[in-house]
Design an enzyme around this catalytic site. Sequence first.
Site, PDB file in Angstrom:
ATOM      1  N   LYS A  13      -6.431   4.607 -11.929  1.00 47.36           N
ATOM      2  CA  LYS A  13      -6.304   5.350 -13.195  1.00 47.36           C
ATOM      3  C   LYS A  13      -4.908   5.915 -13.451  1.00 47.36           C
ATOM      4  CE  LYS A  13      -8.993   6.265 -15.852  1.00 47.36           C
ATOM      5  NZ  LYS A  13     -10.074   7.262 -15.909  1.00 47.36           N
ATOM      6  N   HIS A  43     -10.194   2.958 -41.492  1.00 45.77           N
ATOM      7  CA  HIS A  43     -11.503   3.045 -40.799  1.00 45.77           C
ATOM      8  C   HIS A  43     -11.395   2.561 -39.348  1.00 45.77           C
ATOM      9  CE1 HIS A  43     -13.198   3.394 -44.914  1.00 45.77           C
ATOM     10  NE2 HIS A  43     -12.284   2.464 -45.182  1.00 45.77           N
ATOM     11  N   SER A  55      -6.176   9.884 -11.082  1.00 44.26           N
ATOM     12  CA  SER A  55      -7.528  10.354 -10.805  1.00 44.26           C
ATOM     13  C   SER A  55      -7.677  10.515  -9.297  1.00 44.26           C
ATOM     14  CB  SER A  55      -8.532   9.326 -11.334  1.00 44.26           C
ATOM     15  OG  SER A  55      -9.749   9.439 -10.632  1.00 44.26           O
ATOM     16  N   GLU A  97      -4.007  14.304 -24.445  1.00 44.39           N
ATOM     17  CA  GLU A  97      -5.386  14.832 -24.434  1.00 44.39           C
ATOM     18  C   GLU A  97      -5.386  16.356 -24.481  1.00 44.39           C
ATOM     19  OE1 GLU A  97      -8.230  11.814 -22.024  1.00 44.39           O
ATOM     20  OE2 GLU A  97      -6.650  12.706 -20.865  1.00 44.39           O
TER      21      GLU A  97
END
Length: 502
Positions: A305, A178, A299, A312
């Site tokens: 970043k 979980h 970024s 992704e």
Amino acid sequence: MSVCLRDLLLEVVRIIMSQDSTINPQWGGRFSESTDNAVVHFTASVTFDRRMYRQDIQGSIAHARMLTAVGVLTETERDEIIHGLTEICMEIDRGQFNWSVALEDVHMNIEVALQAKIGLAAKKLHTGRSRNDQVATDIRLYLRDEIDVISAAIHRLQQGLIDLAEQENATIMPGFTHLQIAQPVTLGHHLLAWNEMLQRDYERFQHCRERVNVSPLGSAALAGTSYPIDRHMSAKLLGFERLSENSLDSVSDRDFVIEFCACASLVLCHLSRVSEELILWASAQFNFIDLPDRFCTGSSIMPQKKNPDVPELVRGKTGRVYGNLLSLLTLMKAQPLAYNKDNQEDKEPLFDTVDTVKACVQIYADMLPALRPKRDHMLMAALRGFSTATDLADYLVCKGMPFRDAHAVVGKCVAYGLAKGLDLAAMDLNQLQRFCPLIQDDVFKVLTLQGSVASRNHFGATAPDQVLSAVQRARFQLQQRHSVNLVHCNPASRQSVPVLPD
Ligand code: ARG
């Protein structure tokens, strides 16, 4: 009318017809007007099916050899055809071939080019064959090759994973259920879980390959042909394992394409799950791994970043592969026997799936070995989450307490720890004994993370020793497979591909 005069008239008719450039010279005989320009473009597939030109030429050469063996073509005609097709193949390789949408597809583009090159013999090549069995043959040859490339990439990815698992056999991290900290596990064990998924993916592709590697050639349009063809011969020349049994089925069904896309969907499902974990692990909140800069991007607005774009994108691309699977299932579901033009729509989803799965597996095979685990952070995270609570319960069971009661006692200890900001291993004996007098100072052996993972020491569990044995077994599996793959790669021995041992 003498035979000579009739031939002359036929030639005149042919010349007149071929002057209308939009009547397809390959099938336009019964047509009295040109195809509408929009229809020419709408029905053409050459813009995408030309990717199968090598397989198309390979199939035509095998067909020509077979036609010669059964006496339909002369040896001279066969040699002219093979020579011409080989030249065309080299022209296409070099980008010097003029593809024409008016000639509809890869098959007719190549056949017309062959006619221009060698004349009469080229017109005999299509004897006893139809584009229906031709295209089914091309797709099977194409897919067989691509399955081998994808399998090799999965193999490389597994090798990297297994090496990393060996290196991290004793690295402790929290195991989750979980997404809550559950019990400590070793990172090696976690990596080998990914390897198991990929192992099944590899096997699935191999099983799919068996059903792909079947020759439909000779099924012709739908019913077979009246020429005395030798289907065994052309199948053997193309390295197919066996012949398709039924001509109607073999020109129409694309279940092998669907099956491939299902295999591709599952491997991407697995890579998407791995991606999800890598993305979490690379976040500041988890901070379990460092992905090398060369696999990340920045970024344009936030200078700090470093984004895990590769995982992704793999997670994102999984969606389109599932979409392709669904397109193909839907494409097939309402088609009556035998061939229907609907089937031309099989190629773009298939090609997109091949490209996507290949790119994803290959980039993962490059990236995963470069992943840098942050062992200290993983250990700290496992220390923080009461991850040895089950071990304490098991300890009490060993001291004679029923498991349910032990569960309740440990639940109280955890509640106390939460209130005081103490993990189980950080409590002293007095504190623990307040919850149960059975607890003695031997408890600390089981409350340490190392003790916890070492105690799960059976086949398939997380103890470092078990990880090392699992690494050996996984390597053995890869070695076995390697010898099978070498046989696949050798066209001459495709006939005798041994079955993978169980
Ligand atoms: N381009 C077609 C396809 O991909 C080739 C077969 C065409 N056959 C036909 N009877 N029109 O399916």
